[in-house]
Design a protein around this motif. Structure first.
Motif, PDB file in Angstrom:
ATOM      1  N   MET A 231     -28.413 -12.546  -6.781  1.00  0.00           N
ATOM      2  CA  MET A 231     -28.244 -13.657  -7.983  1.00  0.00           C
ATOM      3  C   MET A 231     -27.948 -13.121  -9.528  1.00  0.00           C
ATOM      4  SD  MET A 231     -29.641 -17.039  -6.807  1.00  0.00           S
ATOM      5  CE  MET A 231     -29.348 -17.678  -4.975  1.00  0.00           C
ATOM      6  N   GLY A 232     -27.441 -14.394 -10.302  1.00  0.00           N
ATOM      7  CA  GLY A 232     -27.416 -13.443 -11.617  1.00  0.00           C
ATOM      8  C   GLY A 232     -27.728 -15.333 -12.476  1.00  0.00           C
ATOM      9  N   CYS A 233     -26.727 -16.256 -12.551  1.00  0.00           N
ATOM     10  CA  CYS A 233     -27.012 -16.918 -13.441  1.00  0.00           C
ATOM     11  C   CYS A 233     -28.498 -18.309 -12.550  1.00  0.00           C
ATOM     12  CB  CYS A 233     -26.198 -18.099 -14.164  1.00  0.00           C
ATOM     13  SG  CYS A 233     -25.087 -18.847 -12.268  1.00  0.00           S
ATOM     14  N   GLY A 234     -28.106 -18.416 -11.072  1.00  0.00           N
ATOM     15  CA  GLY A 234     -28.766 -19.206 -10.198  1.00  0.00           C
ATOM     16  C   GLY A 234     -28.499 -20.932 -10.414  1.00  0.00           C
ATOM     17  N   GLY A 236     -24.421 -21.834 -10.593  1.00  0.00           N
ATOM     18  CA  GLY A 236     -23.260 -21.633 -10.743  1.00  0.00           C
ATOM     19  C   GLY A 236     -22.166 -21.429 -11.498  1.00  0.00           C
ATOM     20  N   ALA A 237     -22.684 -20.775 -12.593  1.00  0.00           N
ATOM     21  CA  ALA A 237     -21.825 -20.584 -13.162  1.00  0.00           C
ATOM     22  C   ALA A 237     -21.342 -18.398 -13.777  1.00  0.00           C
ATOM     23  CB  ALA A 237     -22.328 -20.704 -15.083  1.00  0.00           C
ATOM     24  N   CYS A 238     -21.630 -18.080 -12.113  1.00  0.00           N
ATOM     25  CA  CYS A 238     -21.405 -16.450 -12.699  1.00  0.00           C
ATOM     26  C   CYS A 238     -20.487 -16.194 -11.624  1.00  0.00           C
ATOM     27  CB  CYS A 238     -22.517 -16.107 -12.773  1.00  0.00           C
ATOM     28  SG  CYS A 238     -23.352 -15.768 -11.952  1.00  0.00           S
ATOM     29  N   LEU A 239     -21.025 -16.746 -10.224  1.00  0.00           N
ATOM     30  CA  LEU A 239     -19.477 -16.276  -9.054  1.00  0.00           C
ATOM     31  C   LEU A 239     -20.687 -15.184  -8.787  1.00  0.00           C
ATOM     32  CD1 LEU A 239     -15.889 -16.115 -10.342  1.00  0.00           C
ATOM     33  CD2 LEU A 239     -17.225 -17.873  -8.711  1.00  0.00           C
ATOM     34  N   VAL A 240     -21.919 -15.180  -9.284  1.00  0.00           N
ATOM     35  CA  VAL A 240     -22.800 -13.509  -8.471  1.00  0.00           C
ATOM     36  C   VAL A 240     -22.767 -13.664  -6.933  1.00  0.00           C
ATOM     37  CG1 VAL A 240     -24.565 -12.119  -8.544  1.00  0.00           C
ATOM     38  CG2 VAL A 240     -23.231 -12.027 -10.476  1.00  0.00           C
ATOM     39  N   CYS A 241     -23.103 -15.201  -6.661  1.00  0.00           N
ATOM     40  CA  CYS A 241     -23.611 -15.746  -5.199  1.00  0.00           C
ATOM     41  C   CYS A 241     -22.636 -16.080  -4.101  1.00  0.00           C
ATOM     42  CB  CYS A 241     -25.167 -16.919  -5.883  1.00  0.00           C
ATOM     43  SG  CYS A 241     -24.409 -18.327  -6.512  1.00  0.00           S
ATOM     44  N   HIS A 252     -20.811 -20.849  -3.434  1.00  0.00           N
ATOM     45  CA  HIS A 252     -21.783 -20.282  -4.323  1.00  0.00           C
ATOM     46  C   HIS A 252     -23.638 -20.604  -3.959  1.00  0.00           C
ATOM     47  CE1 HIS A 252     -19.573 -21.264  -7.903  1.00  0.00           C
ATOM     48  NE2 HIS A 252     -19.010 -19.568  -7.519  1.00  0.00           N
ATOM     49  N   CYS A 254     -26.636 -20.058  -4.558  1.00  0.00           N
ATOM     50  CA  CYS A 254     -27.404 -21.201  -5.666  1.00  0.00           C
ATOM     51  C   CYS A 254     -26.579 -22.478  -5.778  1.00  0.00           C
ATOM     52  CB  CYS A 254     -27.122 -20.392  -6.927  1.00  0.00           C
ATOM     53  SG  CYS A 254     -25.849 -20.402  -8.310  1.00  0.00           S
TER      54      CYS A 254
HETATM   55  S1  FES Z   1     -25.873 -16.825  -9.687  1.00  0.00           S
HETATM   56 FE1  FES Z   1     -24.216 -17.426 -11.017  1.00  0.00          FE
HETATM   57  S2  FES Z   1     -23.363 -18.224  -9.586  1.00  0.00           S
HETATM   58 FE2  FES Z   1     -25.096 -18.302  -8.444  1.00  0.00          FE
END
Ligand code: FES
Ligand SMILES: Cc1cc2nc3c(=O)[nH]c(=O)nc-3n(C[C@H](O)[C@H](O)[C@H](O)COP(=O)(O)OP(=O)(O)OC[C@H]3O[C@@H](n4cnc5c(N)ncnc54)[C@H](O)[C@@H]3O)c2cc1C
Length: 269
Positions: A231-234, A236-241, A252, A254
């Motif tokens: 995870m990045g932002c946690g 829903g803003a960064c798409l990492v997850c 997502h 997160c």
């Molecule tokens: S951790 Fe950033 S969108 Fe889920």
């Protein structure tokens, strides 16, 4: 709405050689909106930009507990926190388990065990019949079993090397449990008079979750799984997850999860 705040560590306990428990004074503005299976995002020192996602194990009053194992720098830093230290915590985040079932089998594998304690306690205190199937690598990794015994109708433990419980994988316990349950079919003559089928709720490595999901599908039993992704932002803003769903969409972990119905997930991802 998730809350971000500096929280005092009320208690720091080492559960075994690998696992640490931190009880945090997060305040009722956080605990009052917490549900089982959600997580908190914890800042692990000024030098680490990204927060670390840790599942909520338990909460009561203004206290919230997390249990974790050391994996890298962030969790190493977290393991050195002591009572009285301050932590920057964001939460509660994500969607948790649906606890409306009257009979549950909670399944935890390794570090997937702690969030299932919160599920077991909450469901049992709401009057549900809760059974637990817990898998550990070995006796040295075993944790929280006394707490499961307190709130569950039954608890079975299994380990990779047989040093605690019997030797094998937790999916074997799930298979055995489901084999002895009524099927989910309405008006099934063979099952009449038996208690209603359980709902299975699981957290652990993806391979374990895939096998649990397959066993539940084979027995026609509902299954909810808690997924883990980097995870990045946690929020829903960064798409990492992002993770693939069975219908071809991406969700997502997160924000839409971490808990999903097992049938929603693309297990071949
Ligand atoms: S951790 Fe950033 S969108 Fe889920
Ligand atoms: C929803 C969720 C709940 C979790 N709950 C728990 C828990 O209750 N107990 C526990 O011990 N662990 C839990 N984890 C895993 C935990 O987040 C990672 O072990 C931790 O982030 C590793 O950070 P690190 O700095 O020690 O490791 P590093 O490998 O140094 O981390 C580098 C980066 O990768 C990310 N990362 C590494 N491994 C993971 C991972 N498995 N999942 C997500 N991000 C990762 C880190 O957040 C960090 O940004 C959970 C993960 C998720 C997604």
């Amino acid at each position: 709405m998730p809350v971000q705040k500096m929280c005092t560590v009320a208690e720091a306990v080492r559960l075994n050689e690998f696992a640490y428990s931190l009880t945090l004074e997060v305040g009722e503005e956080m605990t009052s909106q917490t549900s089982c299976g959600q997580f908190v995002h914890i800042k692990c020192g000024e030098e680490r930009l990204l927060r670390r996602p840790i599942s909520i194990c338990d909460w009561q009053g203004d206290l919230l507990r997390v249990v974790f194992e050391v994996r890298g720098e962030g969790t190493q830093w977290l393991s050195r926190r002591k009572a009285g230290d301050m932590l920057d915590v964001l939460g509660p985040l994500g969607h948790g388990f649906d606890l409306s079932a009257k009979r549950l089998l909670v399944v935890g594998g390794g570090i997937g065990v702690p969030p299932m304690l919160g599920v077991a306690k909450a469901a049992a205190s709401a009057g549900a019949e809760v059974h637990a199937a817990l898998g550990f690598r070995d006796q040295g990794h075993q944790m929280l079993t006394d707490a499961f015994v307190e709130c569950c109708r039954s608890m079975s433990v299994i380990s990779d090397d047989g040093s605690t419980g019997r030797k094998g994988f937790v999916t074997e316990l799930v298979e055995e449990f489901l084999r002895n349950q009524p099927c989910a079919g309405a008006d099934c003559a063979a099952c009449s008079g038996k208690p209603e089928p359980p709902v299975v709720m699981a957290c652990g490595p993806k391979g374990m979750l895939k096998a649990v999901a397959a066993a539940c599908a084979a027995h026609g039993v509902a299954c909810q799984v808690s997924l883990e992704e980097r995870m990045g932002c946690g929020v829903g803003a960064c798409l990492v997850c992002a993770c693939d769903m069975a219908d071809g969409s991406r969700k997502h972990v997160c924000k839409d999860g971490p808990v999903f119905n097992a049938g929603e997930v693309d297990w071949n991802d």
